[in-house]
Design a protein around this motif. Sequence first.
Motif, PDB file in Angstrom:
ATOM      1  N   TYR A 105      -1.196  18.904  10.583  1.00 43.50           N
ATOM      2  CA  TYR A 105      -1.259  18.348   9.236  1.00 43.50           C
ATOM      3  C   TYR A 105      -1.587  16.857   9.283  1.00 43.50           C
ATOM      4  O   TYR A 105      -1.203  16.145  10.220  1.00 43.50           O
ATOM      5  CB  TYR A 105       0.071  18.552   8.505  1.00 43.50           C
ATOM      6  CG  TYR A 105       0.329  19.978   8.079  1.00 43.50           C
ATOM      7  CD1 TYR A 105      -0.004  20.410   6.803  1.00 43.50           C
ATOM      8  CD2 TYR A 105       0.890  20.889   8.969  1.00 43.50           C
ATOM      9  CE1 TYR A 105       0.228  21.724   6.415  1.00 43.50           C
ATOM     10  CE2 TYR A 105       1.125  22.202   8.592  1.00 43.50           C
ATOM     11  CZ  TYR A 105       0.789  22.619   7.311  1.00 43.50           C
ATOM     12  OH  TYR A 105       1.005  23.920   6.933  1.00 43.50           O
ATOM     13  N   SER A 106      -2.271  16.408   8.248  1.00 43.57           N
ATOM     14  CA  SER A 106      -2.444  14.968   8.059  1.00 43.57           C
ATOM     15  C   SER A 106      -1.086  14.334   7.802  1.00 43.57           C
ATOM     16  O   SER A 106      -0.108  15.018   7.464  1.00 43.57           O
ATOM     17  CB  SER A 106      -3.376  14.693   6.873  1.00 43.57           C
ATOM     18  OG  SER A 106      -4.683  15.158   7.128  1.00 43.57           O
ATOM     19  N   ALA A 107      -1.019  13.019   7.913  1.00 52.25           N
ATOM     20  CA  ALA A 107       0.252  12.314   7.773  1.00 52.25           C
ATOM     21  C   ALA A 107       0.831  12.499   6.375  1.00 52.25           C
ATOM     22  O   ALA A 107       0.098  12.610   5.383  1.00 52.25           O
ATOM     23  CB  ALA A 107       0.059  10.831   8.058  1.00 52.25           C
ATOM     24  N   PRO A 108       2.158  12.538   6.262  1.00 42.85           N
ATOM     25  CA  PRO A 108       2.790  12.591   4.934  1.00 42.85           C
ATOM     26  C   PRO A 108       2.618  11.247   4.226  1.00 42.85           C
ATOM     27  O   PRO A 108       1.924  10.350   4.730  1.00 42.85           O
ATOM     28  CB  PRO A 108       4.256  12.869   5.269  1.00 42.85           C
ATOM     29  CG  PRO A 108       4.447  12.265   6.626  1.00 42.85           C
ATOM     30  CD  PRO A 108       3.146  12.470   7.342  1.00 42.85           C
ATOM     31  N   TYR A 160       0.829  -1.207   0.000  1.00 40.15           N
ATOM     32  CA  TYR A 160       0.000   0.000   0.000  1.00 40.15           C
ATOM     33  C   TYR A 160       0.863   1.256   0.000  1.00 40.15           C
ATOM     34  O   TYR A 160       2.001   1.252   0.477  1.00 40.15           O
ATOM     35  CB  TYR A 160      -0.929   0.017   1.219  1.00 40.15           C
ATOM     36  CG  TYR A 160      -0.194   0.169   2.532  1.00 40.15           C
ATOM     37  CD1 TYR A 160       0.090   1.431   3.057  1.00 40.15           C
ATOM     38  CD2 TYR A 160       0.238  -0.946   3.248  1.00 40.15           C
ATOM     39  CE1 TYR A 160       0.773   1.577   4.248  1.00 40.15           C
ATOM     40  CE2 TYR A 160       0.924  -0.809   4.445  1.00 40.15           C
ATOM     41  CZ  TYR A 160       1.190   0.455   4.941  1.00 40.15           C
ATOM     42  OH  TYR A 160       1.877   0.598   6.120  1.00 40.15           O
ATOM     43  N   VAL A 161       0.292   2.310  -0.545  1.00 39.98           N
ATOM     44  CA  VAL A 161       0.856   3.658  -0.456  1.00 39.98           C
ATOM     45  C   VAL A 161      -0.291   4.596  -0.118  1.00 39.98           C
ATOM     46  O   VAL A 161      -1.312   4.613  -0.817  1.00 39.98           O
ATOM     47  CB  VAL A 161       1.522   4.115  -1.770  1.00 39.98           C
ATOM     48  CG1 VAL A 161       2.143   5.500  -1.580  1.00 39.98           C
ATOM     49  CG2 VAL A 161       2.550   3.118  -2.241  1.00 39.98           C
ATOM     50  N   ARG A 162      -0.141   5.370   0.938  1.00 38.58           N
ATOM     51  CA  ARG A 162      -1.171   6.327   1.342  1.00 38.58           C
ATOM     52  C   ARG A 162      -0.659   7.743   1.128  1.00 38.58           C
ATOM     53  O   ARG A 162       0.512   8.028   1.334  1.00 38.58           O
ATOM     54  CB  ARG A 162      -1.561   6.114   2.804  1.00 38.58           C
ATOM     55  CG  ARG A 162      -1.971   4.671   3.123  1.00 38.58           C
ATOM     56  CD  ARG A 162      -2.585   4.548   4.484  1.00 38.58           C
ATOM     57  NE  ARG A 162      -3.881   5.230   4.532  1.00 38.58           N
ATOM     58  CZ  ARG A 162      -4.634   5.281   5.624  1.00 38.58           C
ATOM     59  NH1 ARG A 162      -4.220   4.726   6.742  1.00 38.58           N
ATOM     60  NH2 ARG A 162      -5.796   5.899   5.594  1.00 38.58           N
ATOM     61  N   ASN A 163      -1.569   8.621   0.686  1.00 40.36           N
ATOM     62  CA  ASN A 163      -1.195   9.996   0.340  1.00 40.36           C
ATOM     63  C   ASN A 163      -0.071   9.962  -0.690  1.00 40.36           C
ATOM     64  O   ASN A 163       1.034  10.459  -0.471  1.00 40.36           O
ATOM     65  CB  ASN A 163      -0.786  10.784   1.582  1.00 40.36           C
ATOM     66  CG  ASN A 163      -0.593  12.268   1.313  1.00 40.36           C
ATOM     67  OD1 ASN A 163      -0.887  12.765   0.222  1.00 40.36           O
ATOM     68  ND2 ASN A 163      -0.072  12.983   2.305  1.00 40.36           N
ATOM     69  N   VAL A 164      -0.376   9.363  -1.844  1.00 40.54           N
ATOM     70  CA  VAL A 164       0.621   9.089  -2.883  1.00 40.54           C
ATOM     71  C   VAL A 164       1.389  10.347  -3.281  1.00 40.54           C
ATOM     72  O   VAL A 164       2.619  10.325  -3.442  1.00 40.54           O
ATOM     73  CB  VAL A 164      -0.062   8.461  -4.118  1.00 40.54           C
ATOM     74  CG1 VAL A 164       0.928   8.318  -5.265  1.00 40.54           C
ATOM     75  CG2 VAL A 164      -0.659   7.110  -3.753  1.00 40.54           C
ATOM     76  N   SER A 165       0.711  11.452  -3.438  1.00 37.40           N
ATOM     77  CA  SER A 165       1.364  12.679  -3.903  1.00 37.40           C
ATOM     78  C   SER A 165       1.969  13.492  -2.767  1.00 37.40           C
ATOM     79  O   SER A 165       2.468  14.597  -2.991  1.00 37.40           O
ATOM     80  CB  SER A 165       0.357  13.542  -4.672  1.00 37.40           C
ATOM     81  OG  SER A 165      -0.790  13.808  -3.883  1.00 37.40           O
ATOM     82  N   ASP A 166       1.949  12.957  -1.550  1.00 39.34           N
ATOM     83  CA  ASP A 166       2.562  13.593  -0.388  1.00 39.34           C
ATOM     84  C   ASP A 166       2.023  15.009  -0.187  1.00 39.34           C
ATOM     85  O   ASP A 166       2.786  15.973   0.026  1.00 39.34           O
ATOM     86  CB  ASP A 166       4.083  13.617  -0.536  1.00 39.34           C
ATOM     87  CG  ASP A 166       4.802  13.808   0.799  1.00 39.34           C
ATOM     88  OD1 ASP A 166       4.184  13.534   1.844  1.00 39.34           O
ATOM     89  OD2 ASP A 166       5.966  14.249   0.791  1.00 39.34           O
ATOM     90  N   GLU A 167       0.698  15.134  -0.217  1.00 37.61           N
ATOM     91  CA  GLU A 167       0.062  16.442  -0.016  1.00 37.61           C
ATOM     92  C   GLU A 167       0.228  16.895   1.429  1.00 37.61           C
ATOM     93  O   GLU A 167       0.212  16.088   2.362  1.00 37.61           O
ATOM     94  CB  GLU A 167      -1.430  16.357  -0.348  1.00 37.61           C
ATOM     95  CG  GLU A 167      -1.736  16.015  -1.786  1.00 37.61           C
ATOM     96  CD  GLU A 167      -1.307  17.113  -2.739  1.00 37.61           C
ATOM     97  OE1 GLU A 167      -1.452  18.302  -2.391  1.00 37.61           O
ATOM     98  OE2 GLU A 167      -0.823  16.780  -3.837  1.00 37.61           O
ATOM     99  N   LYS A 168       0.376  18.195   1.619  1.00 38.27           N
ATOM    100  CA  LYS A 168       0.421  18.802   2.946  1.00 38.27           C
ATOM    101  C   LYS A 168      -0.978  19.334   3.257  1.00 38.27           C
ATOM    102  O   LYS A 168      -1.367  20.400   2.779  1.00 38.27           O
ATOM    103  CB  LYS A 168       1.472  19.906   2.989  1.00 38.27           C
ATOM    104  CG  LYS A 168       2.898  19.392   2.770  1.00 38.27           C
ATOM    105  CD  LYS A 168       3.896  20.526   2.782  1.00 38.27           C
ATOM    106  CE  LYS A 168       5.329  20.012   2.632  1.00 38.27           C
ATOM    107  NZ  LYS A 168       5.552  19.338   1.327  1.00 38.27           N
ATOM    108  N   ILE A 169      -1.713  18.582   4.054  1.00 33.22           N
ATOM    109  CA  ILE A 169      -3.134  18.859   4.273  1.00 33.22           C
ATOM    110  C   ILE A 169      -3.327  19.374   5.695  1.00 33.22           C
ATOM    111  O   ILE A 169      -3.143  18.651   6.675  1.00 33.22           O
ATOM    112  CB  ILE A 169      -3.975  17.586   4.041  1.00 33.22           C
ATOM    113  CG1 ILE A 169      -3.734  17.047   2.632  1.00 33.22           C
ATOM    114  CG2 ILE A 169      -5.452  17.873   4.274  1.00 33.22           C
ATOM    115  CD1 ILE A 169      -4.250  15.640   2.418  1.00 33.22           C
ATOM    116  N   LYS A 170      -3.698  20.634   5.813  1.00 33.88           N
ATOM    117  CA  LYS A 170      -3.939  21.237   7.126  1.00 33.88           C
ATOM    118  C   LYS A 170      -5.274  20.753   7.693  1.00 33.88           C
ATOM    119  O   LYS A 170      -6.282  20.734   6.988  1.00 33.88           O
ATOM    120  CB  LYS A 170      -3.950  22.766   7.010  1.00 33.88           C
ATOM    121  CG  LYS A 170      -2.607  23.368   6.653  1.00 33.88           C
ATOM    122  CD  LYS A 170      -2.637  24.886   6.682  1.00 33.88           C
ATOM    123  CE  LYS A 170      -3.311  25.474   5.468  1.00 33.88           C
ATOM    124  NZ  LYS A 170      -3.159  26.954   5.390  1.00 33.88           N
TER     125      LYS A 170
END
Length: 804
Positions: A790-793, A762-772
């Motif tokens: 922030y959500s997890a990287p 698995y890969v989560r948050n594939v694009s490594d978004e910085k989500i506040k």
Amino acid sequence: MAVLALMAGAVHAQQAPDTPAPQPAPQQESAPQGSTGATAETKDGKQALPQVLVTATKRSTSLQKTPVSVTAINASTLEDAHVKSMLDVFNLVPSMQGTGQGDHGIVSITLRGIGNDSAKTEYADPEVALFVDGVFAPRPEGAATMLFDLDGIEVLRGPQGTLWGRNSTVGTINMKTAKPVLRDSSGYVEGGVGNYARMGVKGAVNIPLGDTAAARLAFAHEQHDGYVSYQRPPEISLASQQAAYNAYVAGGGTAVGFQPINNSLFVQSGDKYNAQNQTAARLSFLLKPSDKLRWDVSLEHFMDRGTPSMSLMQTPREGEKFWSALIDTAPSLKRDSTSIRSRLEYDLGGMALAYVAGYTHFKGSGTYDQDFGVNVPTSFTTGGPHQADNTVWSKYTSHSHEVTLQSNERQTIDWVLGLYYAAEDNGIRFDIPIMNGTQQGTVSWQGSFIQPKETVDSTAAFGQATWNLSEAFHVTGGLRYTHDDRKNKGGRGWVWAGNASAPQIPLNPSVDPTNPANGYTAGNINDAHYTGNKTTWLARAAYDLSKTAMVYASVSTGYKSGGTGDGGLPYGPETLTNYELGYKTTLWDGRMTFNASAYHMKFKDFQFSAPVIVNGNRQFAYSNAEGAKVSGLEVETAVMLTSDDKLQLSASYTKTKLGQLVAASNDYALPTCFDPALGGNCVDVTGNELPHAPKFALQLMYEHNFPLSNGDGIAPRISFHYQTANWLSVFNLGDGDRQKAYSTADISLRYTSKRNWYADLYVRNVSDEKIKTSAGSAGTYANPIWVAQYSAPRTFGLNAGYNF
């Protein structure tokens, strides 16, 4: 294109050939881990989506025949989405958002634009009620525990007070644990690894104990390193430090003798912020001596030794990494909770009697760097400051009891009657030391909030009946009377008194603030007593357009108790009226479901709480806004495109508006109050949008199974999430207080062997978004320094397991 009309619930649960008559909510049997979901068959042998049974109305009914906005997430969907905590659930449910709260290490939940980010103290109540096997979890720590060995999760949207009780103002979440199965020896075990040194293991075993009893033992452990690296201590010349100190003394600061900054006070090693280290175990028993009597009871223990999540500078200092902070308070969490849950049910013939009881004991402590390292000290007592938020100790004990009597066969009138009682006993010592410059510096302000006994007693009586006027037309009415009694006994806010003879050291557990020699005096006197009561109601009509389609309309009311805050100051109850229209249908011979609902919520005396400064004292304050209005649309659809292709889609539209309110918060650098009589800093937020409420959100999941010639299977899966921008507080202060529109995706590839083992990449948050997920600001209103949670990287890993 009906498929893309918007939304899929994470469907699946229990199979049934036809729509069953409503029955009292049964305890469900567990399914193997590692599966990619199941299918059902229609009468002509064609594959179809499995029928979903839910307990939203306190009885087991088909999801597609239940006139309530409810999302049912089954065990296989939780597994596919790699759900380990409530933070992993939010993207699976329309109109649901959430965030971790750093200084208390809890998870706050927002549903349909309504939440309570400040529901992290012994005072505050959440807006969304959390249940485990029908037992209410009253404190926000309940949402921070591990999710393991579950049969599923049901999320009910809209007021659920008639049947589900207090604090279900805008919704209810019921987590259903896997139950023992009679005459069955089975189980599973799974291990996993990933980046950030992630290691996880979980498992369960079902143990038959004769023909009438069984046991189930389940366990889980998850750990990973923290995401936040430690920045190096500042390199400031001795001459610059001396000059800053001299200017401080010349300006009237306390002359305590110059000393160089002690760089060893800045944390450089050890556990990092945003780390996980959690362990949980559950022992469940089933006793079923006859077809009429069933008793389920479980004992569960949860242990957390991770660290809180750190607020990061939204614009890092030059040369520093984004996922890093200048830390002078080492992170820690130590939390333990033990819960006992029981459900005893007896079939009386035409009626069913059930008794649900629960008991929880919690204790915890923690340390947190509340200054976030945003301001670099210029000397040992200038710049900075140093601020810590330390839970020296916290504890609560809660127990609840519910007795229901209900019809259990389809009658002209289906009914349920119930009595409910719940009690809490909470206590906490919470310290806030604030020092000028560094821990070596002089005291800026510090205080200890000691609440030895904060109690809640809630009693209720309720009833609900559905009149089946015909096979197609059903009218439901419900009432609930609730009485709340809340007391604060001996609560005090001990604050620094400026005693020149007292040692100027940061407040810590070894310091007794009740001893005047240590330099503290009683600020807020919090002794108070609040009582209140409310009758809430539900009126609903449902009509079956055909055997596979229905519409419904409802009007319901919700209620959240008032209470008292610091200083014994009272605040009023919060109420709302919810208007809702819904449509549910099953299409394509059971291969597609489509559910939609539209709602309008009107609040009165909407509760707002925040940390503030009053007459120089820091305290937690509550107020009631004139009201709030929320309107929205939600859609969920699931489609079996082929026997090997599944599509799920969910979406929501939300519009919010806050009523009249002047708000303040220490978490933000706000302007001076426009009204001198109010004093301090504040903002008129009347008409602002509510936080965590994007106008539009979309969740799409697609999975394809590739059968292999040897009988095994490979299933790639993608989950895509998009949402428009949303505010992070009621202040609506601009880009720093706003999460911009974003999209993110999770992907996985599962190999399932006919020999009962499986592996999952698995890969989560594939694009490594910085989500506040939340925000705050230091500095001044004119020149704020913005921080955010922030959500997890991006994370990735491998899980592998075996069913036996």
